[in-house]
Write a protein that holds these residues in place. Structure first.
Motif, PDB file in Angstrom:
ATOM      1  N   SER A 264       1.045  -1.391  -0.136  1.00  0.00           N
ATOM      2  CA  SER A 264      -0.583   0.087  -0.208  1.00  0.00           C
ATOM      3  C   SER A 264       0.557   1.052   0.116  1.00  0.00           C
ATOM      4  O   SER A 264       0.385   2.186  -0.474  1.00  0.00           O
ATOM      5  CB  SER A 264      -0.918   0.139   1.536  1.00  0.00           C
ATOM      6  N   ARG A 268       0.005   4.372  -2.311  1.00  0.00           N
ATOM      7  CA  ARG A 268      -0.420   4.565  -2.043  1.00  0.00           C
ATOM      8  C   ARG A 268       0.294   6.300  -2.598  1.00  0.00           C
ATOM      9  O   ARG A 268      -0.397   7.627  -2.404  1.00  0.00           O
ATOM     10  CB  ARG A 268      -0.349   5.154  -0.373  1.00  0.00           C
ATOM     11  N   LEU A 271      -0.833   7.492  -5.634  1.00  0.00           N
ATOM     12  CA  LEU A 271      -2.177   7.973  -5.926  1.00  0.00           C
ATOM     13  C   LEU A 271      -1.747   9.724  -5.264  1.00  0.00           C
ATOM     14  O   LEU A 271      -2.371  10.281  -5.887  1.00  0.00           O
ATOM     15  CB  LEU A 271      -2.807   7.389  -4.991  1.00  0.00           C
ATOM     16  N   GLN A 362      -8.360   4.876  -2.225  1.00  0.00           N
ATOM     17  CA  GLN A 362      -7.175   5.412  -0.888  1.00  0.00           C
ATOM     18  C   GLN A 362      -7.832   4.722   0.525  1.00  0.00           C
ATOM     19  O   GLN A 362      -8.170   4.775   1.783  1.00  0.00           O
ATOM     20  CB  GLN A 362      -7.348   6.915  -0.676  1.00  0.00           C
ATOM     21  N   SER A 365      -8.034   1.140   1.518  1.00  0.00           N
ATOM     22  CA  SER A 365      -6.608   0.396   2.193  1.00  0.00           C
ATOM     23  C   SER A 365      -7.117   1.089   3.707  1.00  0.00           C
ATOM     24  O   SER A 365      -6.471   0.708   4.391  1.00  0.00           O
ATOM     25  CB  SER A 365      -5.265   1.797   1.305  1.00  0.00           C
ATOM     26  N   ARG A 366      -7.174   2.277   3.543  1.00  0.00           N
ATOM     27  CA  ARG A 366      -7.342   2.880   5.053  1.00  0.00           C
ATOM     28  C   ARG A 366      -8.531   1.790   5.888  1.00  0.00           C
ATOM     29  O   ARG A 366      -8.375   1.522   7.131  1.00  0.00           O
ATOM     30  CB  ARG A 366      -8.258   4.219   5.212  1.00  0.00           C
ATOM     31  N   TYR A 385       1.827   2.863   8.638  1.00  0.00           N
ATOM     32  CA  TYR A 385       1.309   3.115   7.676  1.00  0.00           C
ATOM     33  C   TYR A 385       1.207   4.018   6.746  1.00  0.00           C
ATOM     34  O   TYR A 385       1.890   4.896   5.344  1.00  0.00           O
ATOM     35  CB  TYR A 385      -0.253   2.874   7.742  1.00  0.00           C
ATOM     36  N   GLY A 389       4.353   4.700   4.123  1.00  0.00           N
ATOM     37  CA  GLY A 389       3.686   5.684   2.947  1.00  0.00           C
ATOM     38  C   GLY A 389       5.074   6.686   2.426  1.00  0.00           C
ATOM     39  O   GLY A 389       5.401   6.270   1.591  1.00  0.00           O
TER      40      GLY A 389
END
Length: 450
Positions: A264, A268, A271, A362, A365-366, A385, A389
């Motif tokens: 992720s 992310r 993103l 997103q 993912s959360r 997290y 990232g």
């Protein structure tokens, strides 16, 4: 290995669950997302960074590279500090307090952008303020995301997460509309609409700061502190030792969570780059004026809000992994569409498809990570997290910057920035491939089957 039943997240530990998904606490929590849109959409994506990378500050392509470098440095600071910030807010039982402190700092840094005058001499100041705002925005998000299990149930966590993202986009729509019709193309002639020394654009920073502060307040009153989770406090540096022990334990007991954090982190970052450079690409590569960028942003936020809310609904029914993978495929197709688009019409079509798929990825993912958290360690895990990232946050910005720098050798008179899109697409593709072998948590699958 999946988390045992004893270690599953304790949803709504401080709030009695309601049969209604959109409780008072959920609305107050989502209000923070609505307010943060002023920083994410107005300042970072569609208005202020477009102002910073314009010819008012020198060479546009070079300005984009400086902005990318500043955001990369901010990412390093976040990677080093975020997990301990989350861990210490967990142990102190003051998650809400630190959310408030960081929200105030975001608003203050945003307000200081008023003093970034249209001159190359002020470019560095503007980039530093935006980069610092990103740091405290991420710290705030660690605490904000950790509240997700407090205000949702296992069956509604996907919808609540998607609702929060959707509110963020709707807040962005309203904020951008006010910016467009109040400052950029004012429908009423007033002193703040003056473009002398870019006063109207600098006043956007003041407006955004107020927006962040006002809509960041409800969550501080409606969602209680996590006092029941107070633990023994340790020193700042000792927190890192404790963190490393927890990570080692996580690696031994729940390796798929670790792999999810890694995968992720990659996608992310891609993103985030889509939104960081979206407005800049529209302006420099496709020739959008600032007004056109804002209009695109408003329409894009409508599409993104719908995507986030539908993605949240879908998340609770088919699982977060399928939503994320499907969204990444859509993003790769749309990103390549933007790259090959010859003009503004193509950017409108494929750019809106990018908006449609970014937030479901997103949001899910959360929600996926919230399903994995142990009670009392939400802040720490969301800190990890953020750290994972940001630990790779150099990827998208660096590949974007490198691609632009290489293309400048072949297109010195313009058009080099288009190739930065390919750098972002490489990062998204890598995240997609790394996510494929990750297994969904057993308890999340169980909730989906009920």
């Amino acid at each position: 290995m999946s988390l045992s039943a004893a270690n599953q997240p304790e949803f709504s530990a401080n709030i009695v669950p309601s049969r209604r998904t959109l409780t008072k606490q959920v609305w107050a929590w989502a209000s923070w997302d609505w307010g943060s849109a002023a920083f994410n959409a107005v300042m970072t994506t569609f208005v202020f960074t477009v102002y910073l990378t314009s010819s008012l500050f020198g060479n546009e392509d070079q300005n984009s590279a400086v902005l990318g470098a500043g955001i990369s440095i901010a990412g390093v600071l976040i990677a080093l500090l975020a997990p301990v910030i989350g861990q210490r807010s967990d142990s102190s039982g003051r998650r809400r307090f630190w959310l408030g402190v960081n929200t105030f700092l975001i608003a203050a840094l945003t307000a200081l952008c008023f003093f970034v005058y249209p001159s190359p001499n002020f470019l560095l100041m503007g980039v530093i303020l935006i980069a610092a705002g990103n740091v405290f925005s991420e710290f705030a998000s660690v605490n904000y995301n950790a509240m997700l299990t407090q205000i949702s149930t296992p069956k509604t966590i996907g919808q609540v997460s998607g609702f929060g993202w959707g509110m963020g986009y709707l807040g962005g729509i309203v904020a951008l509309a006010i910016v467009l019709f109040g400052f950029v193309q004012p429908v009423v002639d007033w002193w703040g609409s003056s473009s002398e020394d870019s006063l109207n654009l600098r006043l956007v920073a003041i407006f955004s700061a107020l927006w962040i502060f006002i809509f960041g307040l409800p969550v501080l009153f409606a969602v209680p502190e996590n006092k029941g989770l107070v633990k023994e406090r340790v020193g700042f540096f000792a927190s890192y030792q404790q963190l490393f022990r927890h990570v080692a334990h996580l690696w031994k007991t729940d390796r798929h969570t670790v792999w999810f954090l890694i995968s992720s982190a990659i996608f992310r970052d891609g993103l985030a780059a889509v939104f960081t450079f979206g407005g800049v690409i529209a302006s420099v590569t496709f020739g959008f004026t600032l007004s056109q960028v804002i209009i695109f942003a408003i329409v894009g936020n409508v599409v993104a809000a719908l995507g986030a809310m539908f993605g949240g609904w879908l998340d609770d029914r088919i699982g977060p992994k399928k939503v994320i993978l499907g969204s990444l495929i859509g993003l790769l197709i749309a990103g390549l569409g933007v790259f090959f688009s010859p003009g503004a019409a193509g950017f409108w079509v494929f750019g809106l498809f990018l908006c449609l798929f970014v937030r479901p990825a997103q949001s899910s993912s959360r929600a996926y990570l919230a399903r994995l958290t142990e009670s009392g360690r939400e802040g720490e895990l969301f800190g990890l997290y953020a750290t994972t990232g940001r630990a790779v946050s150099f990827l998208a910005t660096s590949l974007f910057t490198a691609a632009v720098a290489i293309a400048l050798n072949f297109f010195p008179d313009g058009g080099a920035q288009r190739y930065g899109i390919l750098g972002i697409m490489v990062v998204l593709a890598a995240g997609f491939l790394l996510l494929l072998p990750v297994k969904a948590p057993a308890h999340a699958r169980a909730h989906q089957q009920r």
